[in-house]
Design a protein around this motif. Sequence first.
Motif, PDB file in Angstrom:
ATOM      1  N   GLY A 113     -29.040  -0.952  32.758  1.00 49.00           N
ATOM      2  CA  GLY A 113     -28.945  -0.753  34.193  1.00 49.00           C
ATOM      3  C   GLY A 113     -30.022  -1.473  34.959  1.00 49.00           C
ATOM      4  O   GLY A 113     -31.004  -1.945  34.386  1.00 49.00           O
ATOM      5  N   ILE A 129     -25.202  -5.304  39.204  1.00 55.13           N
ATOM      6  CA  ILE A 129     -25.403  -4.371  38.098  1.00 55.13           C
ATOM      7  C   ILE A 129     -25.797  -3.022  38.694  1.00 55.13           C
ATOM      8  O   ILE A 129     -26.711  -2.938  39.509  1.00 55.13           O
ATOM      9  CB  ILE A 129     -26.502  -4.869  37.135  1.00 55.13           C
ATOM     10  CG1 ILE A 129     -26.152  -6.243  36.554  1.00 55.13           C
ATOM     11  CG2 ILE A 129     -26.769  -3.859  36.032  1.00 55.13           C
ATOM     12  CD1 ILE A 129     -24.958  -6.261  35.631  1.00 55.13           C
ATOM     13  N   SER A 130     -25.110  -1.963  38.292  1.00 56.51           N
ATOM     14  CA  SER A 130     -25.402  -0.621  38.802  1.00 56.51           C
ATOM     15  C   SER A 130     -26.736  -0.118  38.262  1.00 56.51           C
ATOM     16  O   SER A 130     -27.235  -0.604  37.248  1.00 56.51           O
ATOM     17  CB  SER A 130     -24.295   0.353  38.392  1.00 56.51           C
ATOM     18  OG  SER A 130     -23.065  -0.007  38.975  1.00 56.51           O
ATOM     19  N   HIS A 133     -25.506   1.279  34.479  1.00 54.59           N
ATOM     20  CA  HIS A 133     -24.264   0.523  34.385  1.00 54.59           C
ATOM     21  C   HIS A 133     -23.464   0.864  33.119  1.00 54.59           C
ATOM     22  O   HIS A 133     -22.276   1.153  33.185  1.00 54.59           O
ATOM     23  CB  HIS A 133     -24.563  -0.978  34.420  1.00 54.59           C
ATOM     24  CG  HIS A 133     -23.372  -1.813  34.737  1.00 54.59           C
ATOM     25  ND1 HIS A 133     -23.095  -2.248  36.004  1.00 54.59           N
ATOM     26  CD2 HIS A 133     -22.371  -2.268  33.944  1.00 54.59           C
ATOM     27  CE1 HIS A 133     -21.969  -2.954  35.991  1.00 54.59           C
ATOM     28  NE2 HIS A 133     -21.519  -2.974  34.750  1.00 54.59           N
ATOM     29  N   ASP A 148     -18.966   2.334  29.571  1.00 51.29           N
ATOM     30  CA  ASP A 148     -19.186   2.155  31.006  1.00 51.29           C
ATOM     31  C   ASP A 148     -19.614   3.499  31.582  1.00 51.29           C
ATOM     32  O   ASP A 148     -19.031   4.530  31.264  1.00 51.29           O
ATOM     33  CB  ASP A 148     -17.906   1.669  31.701  1.00 51.29           C
ATOM     34  CG  ASP A 148     -18.141   1.433  33.179  1.00 51.29           C
ATOM     35  OD1 ASP A 148     -18.737   0.401  33.525  1.00 51.29           O
ATOM     36  OD2 ASP A 148     -17.749   2.314  33.984  1.00 51.29           O
ATOM     37  N   SER A 151     -19.861   2.470  36.526  1.00 53.93           N
ATOM     38  CA  SER A 151     -20.498   1.373  37.255  1.00 53.93           C
ATOM     39  C   SER A 151     -19.637   0.942  38.443  1.00 53.93           C
ATOM     40  O   SER A 151     -18.409   1.061  38.410  1.00 53.93           O
ATOM     41  CB  SER A 151     -20.740   0.184  36.328  1.00 53.93           C
ATOM     42  OG  SER A 151     -19.518  -0.318  35.845  1.00 53.93           O
ATOM     43  N   THR A 155     -17.375  -2.772  33.682  1.00 51.79           N
ATOM     44  CA  THR A 155     -17.766  -3.317  32.389  1.00 51.79           C
ATOM     45  C   THR A 155     -16.481  -3.728  31.690  1.00 51.79           C
ATOM     46  O   THR A 155     -15.493  -2.992  31.730  1.00 51.79           O
ATOM     47  CB  THR A 155     -18.513  -2.259  31.551  1.00 51.79           C
ATOM     48  OG1 THR A 155     -19.628  -1.772  32.294  1.00 51.79           O
ATOM     49  CG2 THR A 155     -18.986  -2.839  30.230  1.00 51.79           C
TER      50      THR A 155
END
Length: 188
Positions: A113, A129-130, A133, A148, A151, A155
């Motif tokens: 992340g 990108i979270s 993520h 995932d 996110s 992904t």
Amino acid sequence: MIICPNCREEIEEKSHFCDQCGQALQYCTSCGRVGIGRRCTYCGGLMANADELNNQLNNASMTAADISKAFASARDAYNIASQDVQIQGIPTLTLYNPSLDIRIVGINGAIIGRKQGPYQQLFDGNMYISSVHAQLIYKPDSGWCIIDKHSSNGTKLNQRDLLPDIPMSMKSGDIVSLANINLQVSVS
């Protein structure tokens, strides 16, 4: 030589940063081992960056031999830890993109992340990108998996969207896409 707790590459003893991944190194103030986090996973002591540790050692009037002993202890601990991973039979996972100079060595349970996890320095400037993520996990029955974590930009594994919270098994040659970043999978 010591092993970087982030990328698992060998680096010089007494380093302040990993010369491979750039991770700031932290040392246990009690036993001198290298690690990540606030507390040492071996003895429970507080972790400090190399400058803080040097200041504490200087204030405690330790000799150069004592400092060398602490760093040698750190080296030995991480050599043992890296051997333990091989003994447990967990293969090494690497996600990489040479053109973006990204190389991730898998850590079981690690978050990928922008704001959390051991790889955050690789993604802190990428707004796609979270904060949290994805996650890497190793399952004995299916090997290395990616999950995932809801996110924002998704992904993918081999161009297929992953559903949140469902582990998907990876193998060498697969392509993991984290938002706008493609990473080649290598399992050895």
